[in-house]
Design a protein around this motif. Structure first.
Motif: not given
Lengths: 298, 332
Positions: B148-149, B151-152, B155-156, B158-159, B163-164, B274, B277-278
């Motif tokens: 798993l990267p 930053f990806w 982002l997941i 975070q989403l 958010v969701m 990274l 950054e996210v």
């Protein structure tokens, strides 16, 4: 030993190497993990080929509404400009793989050369080369990448060159230690006695025996290269107009894909990277198990 | 056992590495075509400037004189602990920016590393000891997780979690920043709570991608230690399984984990940058990201220097600690 005997010896050795390599390939195809790894990597290559020849849209055409969830027309939805995410992903897979394997091949070349030279010749040569490797291994990779990329022109070529220059040290250590043990083998001694020079021995006796290790390291270097390039792009470095997994994630972040809940834009590039990593690891484990069957474990 | 000669030699290697890093840091910006001082003036003042301003900025950036003079001046500044002005955050200096951001990064890195090592050691020790199913599971899971990267994954998370998913109209975790604007920084409960709440997602991201490495290493060394003769002796002596595991297996298997911490640190730094950054986390990585987007070269250089310094020192420390922890190791 006469010339003729030396010749016979060489033929015997090379034929045994070829048959060993064939045998190794055969074993790979019968090994479950190896097969799984190959299938995953092959599928990614297939995606790249499809992307190159048959992407549904031009990735820069903006005729659709922005931030559209998946529809019939756009199977993976659209991005902030209304560009087709599927086309970006298909074409981006090709670019990412190209970048990764370019880096892998260049840095494997450097790494093998340095490692074999250090291991075979030993002494001061070994000392100097390994000190350089130590220094490169200690300096944190990502910040160094960032500073190099920040000061060099932002093109894909720059990224490939910078990553190639920084990726080889670890491989050179692996190759060096393998060379140290290969150097003690009987057939190397035979070659030495038959009067072959150091470099001839390296290319005829040492490197062919390292092929499984080099092969698997090329795959791992490619994965590391893809991830590093994606990380750099995500950090806003390199060519941001290039279509690849890294720039997809960069634009997702920069254009607030999060706010629009645009999961269809976020998931594909990341899954691509994960699939590549898993495929490489399966293959790597398999090669390790096949080349060192005496080791415990499975 | 560590001899003085060994310490001195490691120290010299460390100095050489530092020297290379610092020289690289000096040379790189100067290899870029064009005059950075001119660039700043053009971008900041759209060409409305006089030659004196150019001279001033050039001397402030240590760009006057021959390369050799600049190099001497660079070392002079460095040894006085002066990293120069920041273009973007002007009048804040690079020193001030790093001083205010570094603690946040160290907090993320330190906590994530500690949790990763603990989880890794527990899981690795268990699966090395039991083998079988848990062992295969560990291998499969760690292959997936390490692929798993950073930053990806960030982002997941975070989403999904910021958010969701909402509970009673409230999000589970904050999207960004290190603490909410409603609390006052200091040693008070609301501030600490806010800091922990904000750092949860970044830390979990780092832990998930870092602990499998430690777990695999621990598992492998446990397997090796189990074959050692002293373990047979311990069993023959009739020591309980618990004692053997704790005193004989885990203690010995911990050693390689200790050394790998330094190497893992060098790689987790990139991940932390990274992740910052996210989450717009106000650490040094986010500062570097900002610096990159606005071409704030002195800040980029300063951050690279500090991070390199930290990692090199950490390596040096681990080299010494290792020899101290394992009395069998004789380092001359």
């Amino acid at each position: 030993m006469s010339d003729r005997e030396a010749e016979v010896l060489k033929i015997l050795k090379s034929s045994s190497q070829i048959s060993r390599f064939k045998e190794f390939l055969k074993k790979m195809l019968h090994h479950r993990k190896a097969l799984a790894g190959l299938i995953i990597l092959f599928s990614l290559v297939l995606i790249a080929v499809v992307g190159y020849f048959a992407a549904p849209y031009n990735p820069f055409s903006t005729n659709a509404p922005p931030f559209q969830p998946p529809t019939r027309q756009h199977l993976l939805g659209t991005d902030y400009l209304g560009e087709d995410v599927l086309s970006w992903f298909l074409i981006g897979t090709g670019t990412s793989l190209f970048v990764g394997f370019s880096i892998a091949i260049i840095s494997a070349f450097i790494g093998v050369l340095v490692g074999v030279t250090a291991g075979y010749f030993g002494g001061q040569v070994d000392n100097v080369l390994m000190r350089i490797v130590d220094v490169l291994l200690v300096i944190p990779g990502f910040p160094l990448l960032v500073i190099l990329s920040a000061f060099l022109p932002p093109t894909l070529e720059t990224t490939i060159i910078v990553l190639s220059i920084l990726s080889w040290p670890f491989l050179s250590r692996v190759i060096r230690s393998q060379t140290l043990s290969l150097k003690q083998r009987q057939y190397v001694l035979a070659s030495k006695l038959s009067g072959l020079s150091g470099f001839q021995i390296i290319f005829r006796d040492i490197i062919p025996n390292l092929i499984p290790i080099i092969f698997i390291n090329v795959i791992f270097l490619a994965v590391a290269g893809v991830v590093a390039q994606a990380g750099l792009a995500f950090f806003g470095l390199g060519d941001l107009r290039s279509v690849n997994w890294g720039t997809m994630l960069y634009w997702f972040e920069a254009e607030d894909g999060i706010v629009y809940n645009a999961w269809w834009w976020l998931i594909p590039p990341g899954l691509g990277i994960v699939a590549l990593g898993i495929g490489a690891n399966f293959l790597g484990n398999a090669v390790y198990e096949l080349t060192q069957p005496s080791r415990g474990g499975q | 056992m560590v001899t003085l000669g060994y310490v001195i030699r490691r120290f010299i290697y460390m100095l050489i590495t530092l020297f290379v890093a610092i020289t690289l840091n000096f040379l790189l910006p100067r290899m870029v075509p064009g005059n950075p001082a001119l660039l700043i003036l053009i971008t900041k003042y759209a060409g409305n400037f006089n030659p004196n301003q150019l001279k001033l900025i050039e001397s402030e950036l240590n760009l006057r004189g021959t390369l050799w003079q600049q190099y001497i001046g660079y070392w002079n500044d460095l040894l006085h602990g002066n990293l120069g002005p920041s273009y973007y955050f002007y009048p804040e200096t690079v020193n001030q920016i790093i001083a205010s951001r570094l603690p946040w990064t160290l907090f993320l890195l330190g906590t994530a590393m500690l949790i990763s090592v603990i989880i890794g050691v527990i899981i690795g020790s268990y699966s090395g000891w039991k083998r079988g199913l848990s062992d295969n599971l560990l291998q499969a899971v760690s292959i997936g997780l390490t692929s798993l990267p950073y930053f990806w994954l960030a982002l997941i998370f975070q989403l999904v979690f910021a958010v969701m998913i909402t509970i009673n109209g409230r999000h589970l975790f904050p999207v960004a920043q290190a603490y909410s604007i409603t609390v006052t920084p200091g040693l008070n409960l609301p501030f600490i709570e806010s800091v922990l709440w904000h750092s949860t997602l970044p830390i979990i991201t780092l832990v998930i991608t870092t602990f499998p490495g430690f777990a695999l290493l621990m598992r492998n060394t446990v397997v090796t230690v189990l074959d050692e003769d002293y373990l047979l002796l311990a069993k023959a002596k009739g020591l309980s399984i618990k004692t053997i595991r704790k005193r004989y297996v885990n203690k010995n298997a911990m050693l390689p984990v200790t050394t790998s911490i330094a190497l893992a640190f060098a790689s987790i730094v990139g991940g932390a940058f990274l992740v910052e950054e996210v989450f717009s986390y106000p650490g040094i990585g986010y500062a570097l990201y900002t610096a990159v987007t606005v071409s704030d070269y002195p800040l980029i250089e300063g951050i690279f220097l500090i991070i390199t310094l930290t990692v090199i020192l950490a390596n040096f420390a681990v080299d010494l600690i290792y020899a101290y922890l394992d009395p069998r190791v004789v380092l001359k």
